[in-house]
Scaffold this active site. Structure first.
Site, PDB file in Angstrom:
ATOM      1  N   LEU A  58      -1.706  11.160   5.448  1.00  0.00           N
ATOM      2  CA  LEU A  58      -1.664  10.601   4.103  1.00  0.00           C
ATOM      3  C   LEU A  58      -2.698   9.496   3.912  1.00  0.00           C
ATOM      4  O   LEU A  58      -2.889   9.026   2.801  1.00  0.00           O
ATOM      5  CB  LEU A  58      -0.264  10.058   3.798  1.00  0.00           C
ATOM      6  CG  LEU A  58       0.817  11.119   3.581  1.00  0.00           C
ATOM      7  CD1 LEU A  58       2.192  10.468   3.538  1.00  0.00           C
ATOM      8  CD2 LEU A  58       0.557  11.884   2.293  1.00  0.00           C
ATOM      9  N   GLY A  61      -2.427   2.653   5.517  1.00  0.00           N
ATOM     10  CA  GLY A  61      -1.829   1.540   4.816  1.00  0.00           C
ATOM     11  C   GLY A  61      -2.451   0.264   5.350  1.00  0.00           C
ATOM     12  O   GLY A  61      -3.449   0.282   6.072  1.00  0.00           O
ATOM     13  N   ASN A  62      -1.851  -0.876   4.986  1.00  0.00           N
ATOM     14  CA  ASN A  62      -2.393  -2.158   5.439  1.00  0.00           C
ATOM     15  C   ASN A  62      -2.416  -2.255   6.955  1.00  0.00           C
ATOM     16  O   ASN A  62      -3.260  -2.922   7.535  1.00  0.00           O
ATOM     17  CB  ASN A  62      -1.555  -3.311   4.874  1.00  0.00           C
ATOM     18  CG  ASN A  62      -1.881  -3.593   3.429  1.00  0.00           C
ATOM     19  OD1 ASN A  62      -2.957  -3.243   2.953  1.00  0.00           O
ATOM     20  ND2 ASN A  62      -0.951  -4.212   2.736  1.00  0.00           N
ATOM     21  N   PHE A  63      -1.463  -1.603   7.630  1.00  0.00           N
ATOM     22  CA  PHE A  63      -1.294  -1.841   9.052  1.00  0.00           C
ATOM     23  C   PHE A  63      -1.333  -0.596   9.916  1.00  0.00           C
ATOM     24  O   PHE A  63      -0.977  -0.665  11.073  1.00  0.00           O
ATOM     25  CB  PHE A  63       0.029  -2.578   9.294  1.00  0.00           C
ATOM     26  CG  PHE A  63       0.089  -3.915   8.632  1.00  0.00           C
ATOM     27  CD1 PHE A  63      -0.767  -4.929   8.998  1.00  0.00           C
ATOM     28  CD2 PHE A  63       0.988  -4.145   7.617  1.00  0.00           C
ATOM     29  CE1 PHE A  63      -0.716  -6.157   8.373  1.00  0.00           C
ATOM     30  CE2 PHE A  63       1.047  -5.377   6.993  1.00  0.00           C
ATOM     31  CZ  PHE A  63       0.194  -6.379   7.371  1.00  0.00           C
ATOM     32  N   LYS A  84       4.384   5.681   9.106  1.00  0.00           N
ATOM     33  CA  LYS A  84       3.278   4.780   9.428  1.00  0.00           C
ATOM     34  C   LYS A  84       3.298   4.517  10.929  1.00  0.00           C
ATOM     35  O   LYS A  84       4.295   4.026  11.472  1.00  0.00           O
ATOM     36  CB  LYS A  84       3.418   3.470   8.655  1.00  0.00           C
ATOM     37  CG  LYS A  84       2.262   2.512   8.838  1.00  0.00           C
ATOM     38  CD  LYS A  84       2.442   1.237   8.026  1.00  0.00           C
ATOM     39  CE  LYS A  84       2.378   1.491   6.555  1.00  0.00           C
ATOM     40  NZ  LYS A  84       2.402   0.228   5.759  1.00  0.00           N
ATOM     41  N   ASP A 179       0.794  -8.755  -2.587  1.00  0.00           N
ATOM     42  CA  ASP A 179      -0.330  -7.818  -2.464  1.00  0.00           C
ATOM     43  C   ASP A 179      -0.190  -6.683  -3.476  1.00  0.00           C
ATOM     44  O   ASP A 179      -0.407  -5.520  -3.151  1.00  0.00           O
ATOM     45  CB  ASP A 179      -0.434  -7.266  -1.041  1.00  0.00           C
ATOM     46  CG  ASP A 179      -1.791  -6.608  -0.759  1.00  0.00           C
ATOM     47  OD1 ASP A 179      -2.755  -6.922  -1.483  1.00  0.00           O
ATOM     48  OD2 ASP A 179      -1.873  -5.797   0.171  1.00  0.00           O
TER      49      ASP A 179
END
Length: 364
Positions: A58, A61-63, A84, A179
């Site tokens: 996908l 993400g941020n992390f 994630k 954010d």
């Protein structure tokens, strides 16, 4: 600056947000989804968690890397999930505070406008954060697919109403997002005439029971002036209001409100000086609402309640939206032991595990 472009970082924006917890996330400007260090991709989820079957990627993400998977357990009511994957070891050591916040805060938020976390697992190599899957992509991509790269006022209001109702729930739960941006607003479907919006990525969120926020985190072109300038402390909920204004402006005009680079950008933000594209006609009502949110001085910026009661926001608002919030807020969440278990799991993940180590699960 159009929403499809990426501004060059200024001298004040130099450095990666990964240098220390007080650094601004500056390598991520306005468009790319996350700029975390490149995580080591797991060979397959089947290696350690056989009931999850990987079916694709996908993005990021941020992390970490986000995978699409199927939960094959017969008890799963919605089999398609997003996972994630966060690599254990140095990555977790560097970002453990943000990883803990994302899991603990987002697991406490049960709302139709927020991506639901299901469980967390730890393998010898990764932490996996399992969440509901939104198949419509993010709002940034949705807008940039339009020929004019913007939304009509009616459609912008539909998304903005969902975002505000969801944020009102978050703030009532004591959580500020810090954010908010188009890329962190996911859609249940890209083909529906009325897509359902869902907030994701709470890694930079802040709970009001913790200390006042002091760190400059977020994405530059959505960042409130007090955050950008590194105020000693600031009200994260008030900073969220500024980000709401940026998002609404970008949806309506296909561009970000403040122009320039380096000192010129900072000056435009501090003066609240934004120009309306002459080729886009919008109502006086939405212009008034923008003028309440895009106020550089935090003490003069409107509160969320002023947005909720604004005539432009109330037009065509689905009935019962805030009554739903009241019902959800009254529900007692059985999550008392989650913070302890998540903190323990993340602390353990600061080192790589042994291949014989059993998989640990925390149900959310």
């Amino acid at each position: 600056m159009s929403i499809g472009s990426e501004p060059a970082p200024s001298a004040a924006m130099e450095g990666s947000w990964g240098q220390d917890s007080a650094s601004v996330r500056t390598q991520e400007a306005c468009h790319p989804i996350g700029q975390a260090p490149d995580p080591i991709r797991p060979a397959s989820l089947l290696d350690y968690v056989p009931h999850y079957v990987e079916i694709g990627d996908l993005g990021r993400g941020n992390f970490g890397l986000v995978l699409r998977a199927l939960d094959t357990r017969p008890t799963s009511q919605s089999p398609e999930v997003a996972i994630k994957m966060l690599p254990r070891g140095e990555f977790i050591r560097n970002y453990k505070t943000y990883v803990k916040r994302e899991i603990v805060h987002q697991s406490s938020l049960r709302h139709p406008s927020i991506i639901r976390l299901r469980e967390v697992f730890m393998t010898p190599t990764h932490i996996g954060v399992v969440m509901d899957c939104a198949n419509g992509g993010d709002l940034h991509a949705y807008i940039t697919r339009r020929p004019a790269m913007r939304l009509c006022e009616e459609e912008a209001r539909w998304f903005f109403q969902q975002l505000v109702v969801g944020l009102d729930y978050c703030h009532s739960r004591g959580v500020a997002n810090r954010d908010l941006k188009l890329e962190n607003l996911l859609l249940d479907s890209a083909d529906s005439p009325r897509p359902i919006l869902k907030m994701c990525d709470f890694g930079y969120s802040k709970h009001e029971l913790n200390s006042l926020p002091k760190t400059s985190v977020g994405t530059t072109c959505y960042m409130a002036p007090e955050v950008y300038l590194g105020y000693t402390t600031y009200d994260a909920k008030v900073a969220d209001i500024w980000s709401l204004g940026i998002i609404l402006f970008a949806m309506l005009f296909g561009a970000f409100p403040f122009k320039g680079r380096d000192k010129r950008y900072i000056q435009a933000v501090l003066l609240g000086r934004y120009a309306i594209p002459p080729d886009v006609q919008v109502s006086s009502g939405v212009m008034h609402l923008l003028s309440l949110m895009l106020v550089p001085e935090p003490s003069c910026r409107c509160e969320l309640s002023a947005i909720i009661h604004h005539p432009w926001f109330l037009q065509d608002l689905p009935a019962g939206a805030f009554e739903m919030n009241a019902r959800l807020l009254a529900e007692k969440l059985q999550l008392e032991d989650v913070p302890y278990r998540v903190n323990r799991l993340v602390d353990m993940a600061q080192r790589l595990g042994d291949a014989r180590e059993p998989v640990t699960f925390v149900r959310l």
